[in-house]
Design an enzyme around this catalytic site. Sequence first.
Site, PDB file in Angstrom:
ATOM      1  N   CYS A  68       0.817  -1.220   0.000  1.00 43.55           N
ATOM      2  CA  CYS A  68       0.000   0.000   0.000  1.00 43.55           C
ATOM      3  C   CYS A  68       0.844   1.261   0.000  1.00 43.55           C
ATOM      4  O   CYS A  68       0.526   2.235  -0.686  1.00 43.55           O
ATOM      5  CB  CYS A  68      -0.945   0.004   1.192  1.00 43.55           C
ATOM      6  SG  CYS A  68      -0.131   0.087   2.816  1.00 43.55           S
ATOM      7  N   HIS A 107      -1.991   0.904   7.148  1.00 37.59           N
ATOM      8  CA  HIS A 107      -2.375   0.933   5.740  1.00 37.59           C
ATOM      9  C   HIS A 107      -2.536   2.371   5.287  1.00 37.59           C
ATOM     10  O   HIS A 107      -3.120   3.203   5.999  1.00 37.59           O
ATOM     11  CB  HIS A 107      -3.693   0.159   5.545  1.00 37.59           C
ATOM     12  CG  HIS A 107      -4.161   0.099   4.129  1.00 37.59           C
ATOM     13  ND1 HIS A 107      -3.455  -0.529   3.128  1.00 37.59           N
ATOM     14  CD2 HIS A 107      -5.284   0.604   3.541  1.00 37.59           C
ATOM     15  CE1 HIS A 107      -4.117  -0.421   1.984  1.00 37.59           C
ATOM     16  NE2 HIS A 107      -5.217   0.271   2.220  1.00 37.59           N
ATOM     17  N   ASP A 122      -8.004   3.612  -3.313  1.00 41.00           N
ATOM     18  CA  ASP A 122      -7.078   2.693  -2.646  1.00 41.00           C
ATOM     19  C   ASP A 122      -6.637   1.629  -3.646  1.00 41.00           C
ATOM     20  O   ASP A 122      -7.342   0.661  -3.899  1.00 41.00           O
ATOM     21  CB  ASP A 122      -7.762   2.050  -1.436  1.00 41.00           C
ATOM     22  CG  ASP A 122      -6.810   1.171  -0.636  1.00 41.00           C
ATOM     23  OD1 ASP A 122      -5.650   0.981  -1.078  1.00 41.00           O
ATOM     24  OD2 ASP A 122      -7.218   0.667   0.423  1.00 41.00           O
TER      25      ASP A 122
END
Length: 290
Positions: A68, A107, A122
């Site tokens: 991420c 994250h 995302d």
Amino acid sequence: MDIKEYFTRISYRGSYGKPDLATLTDIFQHHIRAVPFENLSIHCGESIELDLEATYNKIVRKKRGGWCMENNYLLSWVLKTLGYDVTLLGSKVYVPEFDAYADEIDHLLLKVVLDDKSYIVDGGFGMAYQIWQPMELISGTDQPQTPGVFRFVEESGVWYLEKVKRKQWVPNQSVSTSHNVEKEVCRRVYLFTLQPQDIEDFRSCNAHLQTAPDSLFVTKSICSLQTADGIRALVGWKLTEIKYNYKDNMDLVEIRILADEEIEKTLKEKFNITLDKKFVPTNRSRLSLF
């Protein structure tokens, strides 16, 4: 760093002169289908740097993927370069085996504001909980996508992302280790607030997740890629390929255990990844990624 070189990497040939939702969605979908979610560096003796130039070189020039803090950091640069209003946010991922969210932010995700509406972007969650389109930041409204039905629920300033999974059809059931293959379930994914973050806020998290002995990313080698109709994922030696909504509102899940000598070829053919260093597959955690 060059935006056109990035577009070549993700095979994007559309327009990008107007920072609108359609362009954002198109670029985002090209990204998640071209750039794997992967942590293979950890299992090749490489470190994952929280540096935009290093991430650009890795993903764009070396045609690797990332986790991420690489995928979404790179996406933030892309979107800002194109004129989008982008804010970094931090979230805590839900772990179903513990029925709990992470204690600390683990994250990175993005908030994009367009025409007075906020969207969550995302591109770095991977696996079967990867969203395929930017999600409008509204509470309690189902937002159906190809992978399933996603929704946000907001409580006292905390936002929760959930996904309703379809039932799964697993032809070779014996090799499945997922604890909830049979059921259609509402699965919590992560929680977050709208507190803006700086990339420096993720530096300790980036270091911890690639070094802590109990980190999911240390105990599992992971590589997943979204496809036109589903996902494919290599976790340790287990190759899983999912076709969403294959029939009767069920996802087709095909699983195969690879031999050591098949790993390198599979990474190249299924994920377009060629590694510089020797890769050691790992799957020492009981935590399920599905």
